[in-house]
Motif scaffolding. Sequence first.
Motif, PDB file in Angstrom:
ATOM      1  N   ILE A  39     -15.410  31.571  40.553  1.00  0.00           N
ATOM      2  CA  ILE A  39     -16.473  32.328  41.233  1.00  0.00           C
ATOM      3  C   ILE A  39     -16.689  33.687  40.567  1.00  0.00           C
ATOM      4  N   ALA A  40     -15.762  34.601  40.770  1.00  0.00           N
ATOM      5  CA  ALA A  40     -15.840  35.963  40.225  1.00  0.00           C
ATOM      6  C   ALA A  40     -14.506  36.644  40.501  1.00  0.00           C
ATOM      7  N   PRO A  41     -14.182  37.728  39.773  1.00  0.00           N
ATOM      8  CA  PRO A  41     -12.933  38.439  40.058  1.00  0.00           C
ATOM      9  C   PRO A  41     -12.895  38.921  41.507  1.00  0.00           C
ATOM     10  N   ARG A  42     -11.825  38.590  42.182  1.00  0.00           N
ATOM     11  CA  ARG A  42     -11.738  38.888  43.624  1.00  0.00           C
ATOM     12  C   ARG A  42     -11.758  40.386  43.900  1.00  0.00           C
ATOM     13  N   ASP A  43     -11.266  41.179  42.959  1.00  0.00           N
ATOM     14  CA  ASP A  43     -11.212  42.630  43.177  1.00  0.00           C
ATOM     15  C   ASP A  43     -12.566  43.309  42.972  1.00  0.00           C
ATOM     16  N   LYS A  44     -13.586  42.527  42.648  1.00  0.00           N
ATOM     17  CA  LYS A  44     -14.934  43.089  42.484  1.00  0.00           C
ATOM     18  C   LYS A  44     -15.746  43.039  43.783  1.00  0.00           C
ATOM     19  N   PHE A  45     -15.123  42.541  44.847  1.00  0.00           N
ATOM     20  CA  PHE A  45     -15.805  42.454  46.139  1.00  0.00           C
ATOM     21  C   PHE A  45     -15.352  43.582  47.057  1.00  0.00           C
ATOM     22  N   ILE A  46     -16.235  44.011  47.960  1.00  0.00           N
ATOM     23  CA  ILE A  46     -15.860  44.989  48.978  1.00  0.00           C
ATOM     24  C   ILE A  46     -14.663  44.439  49.750  1.00  0.00           C
ATOM     25  N   GLN A  47     -13.719  45.309  50.080  1.00  0.00           N
ATOM     26  CA  GLN A  47     -12.526  44.880  50.793  1.00  0.00           C
ATOM     27  C   GLN A  47     -12.887  44.104  52.063  1.00  0.00           C
ATOM     28  N   GLY A  48     -12.278  42.941  52.200  1.00  0.00           N
ATOM     29  CA  GLY A  48     -12.520  42.116  53.381  1.00  0.00           C
ATOM     30  C   GLY A  48     -13.637  41.111  53.227  1.00  0.00           C
ATOM     31  N   SER A  49     -14.310  41.115  52.068  1.00  0.00           N
ATOM     32  CA  SER A  49     -15.435  40.187  51.890  1.00  0.00           C
ATOM     33  C   SER A  49     -15.119  39.041  50.927  1.00  0.00           C
ATOM     34  N   ALA A  50     -13.888  38.965  50.459  1.00  0.00           N
ATOM     35  CA  ALA A  50     -13.471  37.842  49.606  1.00  0.00           C
ATOM     36  C   ALA A  50     -12.191  37.265  50.209  1.00  0.00           C
ATOM     37  N   LEU A  51     -12.365  36.302  51.093  1.00  0.00           N
ATOM     38  CA  LEU A  51     -11.248  35.719  51.830  1.00  0.00           C
ATOM     39  C   LEU A  51     -10.802  34.408  51.192  1.00  0.00           C
ATOM     40  N   ASP A  52      -9.680  33.891  51.631  1.00  0.00           N
ATOM     41  CA  ASP A  52      -9.135  32.671  51.028  1.00  0.00           C
ATOM     42  C   ASP A  52     -10.105  31.494  51.120  1.00  0.00           C
ATOM     43  N   CYS A  53     -10.787  31.371  52.254  1.00  0.00           N
ATOM     44  CA  CYS A  53     -11.655  30.207  52.467  1.00  0.00           C
ATOM     45  C   CYS A  53     -13.134  30.557  52.583  1.00  0.00           C
ATOM     46  N   GLY A  54     -13.489  31.798  52.268  1.00  0.00           N
ATOM     47  CA  GLY A  54     -14.896  32.190  52.340  1.00  0.00           C
ATOM     48  C   GLY A  54     -15.162  33.392  51.461  1.00  0.00           C
ATOM     49  N   VAL A  55     -16.285  33.362  50.767  1.00  0.00           N
ATOM     50  CA  VAL A  55     -16.665  34.488  49.915  1.00  0.00           C
ATOM     51  C   VAL A  55     -17.907  35.146  50.519  1.00  0.00           C
ATOM     52  N   GLY A  56     -17.970  36.470  50.422  1.00  0.00           N
ATOM     53  CA  GLY A  56     -19.060  37.217  51.027  1.00  0.00           C
ATOM     54  C   GLY A  56     -20.412  36.946  50.383  1.00  0.00           C
ATOM     55  N   LEU A  57     -21.434  36.925  51.238  1.00  0.00           N
ATOM     56  CA  LEU A  57     -22.818  36.836  50.784  1.00  0.00           C
ATOM     57  C   LEU A  57     -23.483  38.207  50.849  1.00  0.00           C
ATOM     58  N   ASP A  58     -23.271  38.901  51.983  1.00  0.00           N
ATOM     59  CA  ASP A  58     -23.952  40.176  52.201  1.00  0.00           C
ATOM     60  C   ASP A  58     -23.226  40.961  53.275  1.00  0.00           C
ATOM     61  N   ALA A  59     -23.576  42.238  53.368  1.00  0.00           N
ATOM     62  CA  ALA A  59     -23.076  43.104  54.436  1.00  0.00           C
ATOM     63  C   ALA A  59     -24.225  43.356  55.409  1.00  0.00           C
ATOM     64  N   TYR A  60     -23.946  43.179  56.701  1.00  0.00           N
ATOM     65  CA  TYR A  60     -24.996  43.406  57.693  1.00  0.00           C
ATOM     66  C   TYR A  60     -24.444  44.239  58.841  1.00  0.00           C
ATOM     67  N   GLY A  61     -25.348  44.791  59.621  1.00  0.00           N
ATOM     68  CA  GLY A  61     -24.946  45.617  60.743  1.00  0.00           C
ATOM     69  C   GLY A  61     -25.329  44.981  62.066  1.00  0.00           C
ATOM     70  N   ASP A  62     -24.386  44.972  63.003  1.00  0.00           N
ATOM     71  CA  ASP A  62     -24.703  44.643  64.393  1.00  0.00           C
ATOM     72  C   ASP A  62     -25.183  45.948  65.014  1.00  0.00           C
ATOM     73  N   ILE A  63     -26.450  45.991  65.376  1.00  0.00           N
ATOM     74  CA  ILE A  63     -27.080  47.256  65.765  1.00  0.00           C
ATOM     75  C   ILE A  63     -27.767  47.119  67.125  1.00  0.00           C
ATOM     76  N   LEU A  64     -28.373  48.215  67.565  1.00  0.00           N
ATOM     77  CA  LEU A  64     -29.204  48.205  68.774  1.00  0.00           C
ATOM     78  C   LEU A  64     -30.653  48.385  68.340  1.00  0.00           C
ATOM     79  N   ALA A  65     -31.557  47.637  68.953  1.00  0.00           N
ATOM     80  CA  ALA A  65     -32.986  47.772  68.666  1.00  0.00           C
ATOM     81  C   ALA A  65     -33.752  47.933  69.968  1.00  0.00           C
ATOM     82  N   TYR A  66     -34.850  48.667  69.896  1.00  0.00           N
ATOM     83  CA  TYR A  66     -35.692  48.850  71.080  1.00  0.00           C
ATOM     84  C   TYR A  66     -37.133  49.047  70.646  1.00  0.00           C
ATOM     85  N   ASP A  67     -38.032  48.947  71.606  1.00  0.00           N
ATOM     86  CA  ASP A  67     -39.462  49.143  71.366  1.00  0.00           C
ATOM     87  C   ASP A  67     -39.859  50.483  71.996  1.00  0.00           C
TER      88      ASP A  67
END
Length: 349
Positions: free
Chosen positions: A107-135
């Motif tokens: 895949i790619a060097p594991r140390d090139k991923f943000i910490q916590g985004s390259a796990l044993d059984c899953g590789v990170g796609l993107d970083a997202y935020g759980d946020i609040l939205a309103y109108d």
Amino acid sequence: MKYLRKHLIALAAATACMTVGHAFADELSIMASGGAWQDAQRKAWFEPFSNETGAKILEQEYLGDLGKVKAMVETGNVPIDLVTVETATVLQGCDAGILERLDYSKIAPRDKFIQGSALDCGVGLDAYGDILAYDPTVLKEAPTSVLDLFDTTKFPGKRAMRKFPAQNLEWALMADGVAPADVYKVLATPEGVDRAFKKLDTIKKDIVWWDAGAQPAQLLASKEVVMTTAWNGRIQNAIDNDKKPFKIIWNNQILEYDMISIPKGARNPELAYKYLAYISKPENNAKLASYITYGPVRTDAASFVAADALPKLPNAPDHLKGAYLVADTEFWGDYGEDLVKRFNAWLAQ
């Protein structure tokens, strides 16, 4: 004549097997959670990968329930090669033997991923935020934090939250005075779990529950709720593409990573690895941000992100100035199953 007939039958059977095998070799089946996010993946990754390799991408959709993948693996009928998963479920799927342990040399060097985004059984796609939205056309006074969900005096009306314990329990504790740095330490205790559910009790009658990522924007648009938790990219998509007047509150967001995994028994693991290597190149990992505002997980990808997308990303510097929490994947791997059971029992009360 008999020999010739047998020879022709054998040749036809061999040709058929080769055709089926060739079809599988050129097809990659990916199961993701649909909506604007899957549309963005199609533009950023599915189509370019297909054009580069000649492989046909077969898309499937699901709500992120690992039980569906578990059933496939247990029956030995696994019609998918890759499945997008949340960090909260990757460790559970790994421990249960549902997901393959990844070979990062493919895949790619594991140390090139943000910490916590390259796990044993899953590789990170993107970083997202759980946020609040309103109108703001509905809610005249602007919330200042995701934790305003719990203030029904200042912000009366229905509010939407995801029908899942992760994020909700963390926010409940923070709204009850627990510092972000201590959230998982407190939530790891029976007293902490009780405390989180007691806080959720205070707004339970005002909650509209959502399952699919497209629902928060729909609930705001229909004015069924005055505010909602959401994945930041879904709300930004509604703002940018659907011209909705929605606003995002970043303070007290929870940062997470979308992951992708190979289920045990996938029919085409080698092509799956080629796809993972393709999307993990920094210049490719950054492309998703042009179609939905989720940040890259490669540490060296920021310079490839389109300039107009950068300020909208959950991990943009301005969005990390206030309080925020990084989701703890190990915590949810250890405690997730029990907390899901407790949450479902609480919902039924």
